[in-house]
Design a protein around this motif. Sequence first.
Motif, PDB file in Angstrom:
ATOM      1  N   PHE A   7       0.835  -1.192   0.000  1.00 24.87           N
ATOM      2  CA  PHE A   7       0.000   0.000   0.000  1.00 24.87           C
ATOM      3  C   PHE A   7       0.876   1.250   0.000  1.00 24.87           C
ATOM      4  O   PHE A   7       0.644   2.188  -0.767  1.00 24.87           O
ATOM      5  N   CYS A   8       1.900   1.265   0.837  1.00 24.90           N
ATOM      6  CA  CYS A   8       2.802   2.420   0.926  1.00 24.90           C
ATOM      7  C   CYS A   8       3.483   2.670  -0.412  1.00 24.90           C
ATOM      8  O   CYS A   8       3.637   3.823  -0.834  1.00 24.90           O
ATOM      9  N   GLU A   9       3.861   1.610  -1.079  1.00 22.78           N
ATOM     10  CA  GLU A   9       4.500   1.752  -2.393  1.00 22.78           C
ATOM     11  C   GLU A   9       3.524   2.349  -3.406  1.00 22.78           C
ATOM     12  O   GLU A   9       3.888   3.230  -4.193  1.00 22.78           O
ATOM     13  N   LEU A  10       2.273   1.904  -3.387  1.00 17.13           N
ATOM     14  CA  LEU A  10       1.257   2.472  -4.279  1.00 17.13           C
ATOM     15  C   LEU A  10       1.045   3.954  -3.992  1.00 17.13           C
ATOM     16  O   LEU A  10       0.944   4.768  -4.913  1.00 17.13           O
ATOM     17  N   VAL A  11       0.983   4.314  -2.723  1.00 15.18           N
ATOM     18  CA  VAL A  11       0.795   5.721  -2.349  1.00 15.18           C
ATOM     19  C   VAL A  11       1.988   6.549  -2.799  1.00 15.18           C
ATOM     20  O   VAL A  11       1.822   7.637  -3.361  1.00 15.18           O
ATOM     21  N   ARG A  12       3.193   6.034  -2.577  1.00 15.73           N
ATOM     22  CA  ARG A  12       4.405   6.741  -3.036  1.00 15.73           C
ATOM     23  C   ARG A  12       4.349   7.004  -4.539  1.00 15.73           C
ATOM     24  O   ARG A  12       4.661   8.092  -5.003  1.00 15.73           O
ATOM     25  N   ASN A  13       3.957   5.989  -5.301  1.00 16.66           N
ATOM     26  CA  ASN A  13       3.862   6.135  -6.757  1.00 16.66           C
ATOM     27  C   ASN A  13       2.861   7.218  -7.140  1.00 16.66           C
ATOM     28  O   ASN A  13       3.111   8.024  -8.036  1.00 16.66           O
ATOM     29  N   GLU A  14       1.729   7.259  -6.458  1.00 15.02           N
ATOM     30  CA  GLU A  14       0.719   8.282  -6.739  1.00 15.02           C
ATOM     31  C   GLU A  14       1.249   9.675  -6.387  1.00 15.02           C
ATOM     32  O   GLU A  14       1.022  10.632  -7.113  1.00 15.02           O
ATOM     33  N   MET A  15       1.966   9.769  -5.276  1.00 22.16           N
ATOM     34  CA  MET A  15       2.532  11.062  -4.867  1.00 22.16           C
ATOM     35  C   MET A  15       3.569  11.537  -5.885  1.00 22.16           C
ATOM     36  O   MET A  15       3.635  12.720  -6.206  1.00 22.16           O
ATOM     37  N   PHE A  42      -1.424  -2.964  10.112  1.00 28.27           N
ATOM     38  CA  PHE A  42      -1.424  -2.189   8.872  1.00 28.27           C
ATOM     39  C   PHE A  42      -1.112  -0.724   9.158  1.00 28.27           C
ATOM     40  O   PHE A  42      -0.218  -0.135   8.548  1.00 28.27           O
ATOM     41  N   MET A  43      -1.838  -0.127  10.099  1.00 30.60           N
ATOM     42  CA  MET A  43      -1.652   1.297  10.375  1.00 30.60           C
ATOM     43  C   MET A  43      -0.290   1.593  10.994  1.00 30.60           C
ATOM     44  O   MET A  43       0.311   2.607  10.688  1.00 30.60           O
ATOM     45  N   ARG A  44       0.203   0.712  11.846  1.00 32.53           N
ATOM     46  CA  ARG A  44       1.552   0.910  12.403  1.00 32.53           C
ATOM     47  C   ARG A  44       2.585   0.944  11.281  1.00 32.53           C
ATOM     48  O   ARG A  44       3.478   1.782  11.271  1.00 32.53           O
ATOM     49  N   THR A  45       2.441   0.029  10.346  1.00 32.30           N
ATOM     50  CA  THR A  45       3.385  -0.037   9.229  1.00 32.30           C
ATOM     51  C   THR A  45       3.277   1.206   8.349  1.00 32.30           C
ATOM     52  O   THR A  45       4.288   1.786   7.965  1.00 32.30           O
ATOM     53  N   VAL A  46       2.059   1.626   8.056  1.00 32.34           N
ATOM     54  CA  VAL A  46       1.853   2.810   7.213  1.00 32.34           C
ATOM     55  C   VAL A  46       2.415   4.051   7.910  1.00 32.34           C
ATOM     56  O   VAL A  46       3.114   4.859   7.292  1.00 32.34           O
ATOM     57  N   LYS A  47       2.134   4.204   9.196  1.00 35.60           N
ATOM     58  CA  LYS A  47       2.645   5.376   9.934  1.00 35.60           C
ATOM     59  C   LYS A  47       4.161   5.402   9.936  1.00 35.60           C
ATOM     60  O   LYS A  47       4.769   6.444   9.700  1.00 35.60           O
ATOM     61  N   SER A  48       4.779   4.264  10.189  1.00 39.84           N
ATOM     62  CA  SER A  48       6.243   4.253  10.257  1.00 39.84           C
ATOM     63  C   SER A  48       6.870   4.426   8.874  1.00 39.84           C
ATOM     64  O   SER A  48       7.959   4.964   8.755  1.00 39.84           O
ATOM     65  N   THR A  49       6.174   4.017   7.828  1.00 41.07           N
ATOM     66  CA  THR A  49       6.724   4.112   6.473  1.00 41.07           C
ATOM     67  C   THR A  49       6.436   5.455   5.820  1.00 41.07           C
ATOM     68  O   THR A  49       7.318   6.070   5.234  1.00 41.07           O
ATOM     69  N   LEU A  50       5.208   5.929   5.912  1.00 40.56           N
ATOM     70  CA  LEU A  50       4.814   7.144   5.191  1.00 40.56           C
ATOM     71  C   LEU A  50       4.709   8.385   6.068  1.00 40.56           C
ATOM     72  O   LEU A  50       4.705   9.496   5.552  1.00 40.56           O
ATOM     73  N   LEU A 165      -5.051  -5.991  -1.439  1.00 37.46           N
ATOM     74  CA  LEU A 165      -5.425  -4.591  -1.640  1.00 37.46           C
ATOM     75  C   LEU A 165      -6.191  -4.506  -2.949  1.00 37.46           C
ATOM     76  O   LEU A 165      -5.752  -5.041  -3.963  1.00 37.46           O
ATOM     77  N   ARG A 166      -7.312  -3.823  -2.925  1.00 30.74           N
ATOM     78  CA  ARG A 166      -8.060  -3.607  -4.148  1.00 30.74           C
ATOM     79  C   ARG A 166      -8.590  -2.185  -4.113  1.00 30.74           C
ATOM     80  O   ARG A 166      -9.271  -1.783  -3.180  1.00 30.74           O
TER      81      ARG A 166
END
Length: 174
Positions: A7-15, A42-50, A165-166
Amino acid sequence: AETAKSFCELVRNEMQKGVGKLGPVCMMMSDFTRTKETAEVFMRTVKSTLGSEGLLVESPDMKPCIGLRERRFGSLEAGPNTRYQDVWSEDCKDPTSTPLGSEPAISVQRRTWQVVQRCEKELEHDNCLVVMASHGDALQILQTAFAGISPAQHRELKHLNPAELRELRLPTGT
């Protein structure tokens, strides 16, 4: 955690594409233990990554959500899921049916769609990325609402795998 990293990678690509400001990331989940645990990881990973990359990560709805509970399968509850096909074959004939005492597909579609509508109404930011942790049949049927088709057709849609993820977008004008 692997799904969160994807998910973080997809968000990075969109950014990087410059699609405009994204975020916040909001998490919705059913009130069952395994989905709450999935949402927390999930949220812990997203917060620490993004979180360090300027994406607003918050969870105003990190509370359990009854509307995202798994579908009730009546007399098949606590048994092997190999018999779910008996229910699904009736769903495609009549989404209001209750084979083997199961929850009708139309009811699952309505209650999960109500979660989406409430979320859309209550979130204060534009361009929120809403992630839902729920159960296979509930999410499979929810896809029909996004597609604007009858819940009778839920098995015609691409199968959702565990932790998949969809991307689902609200229909324009909703």
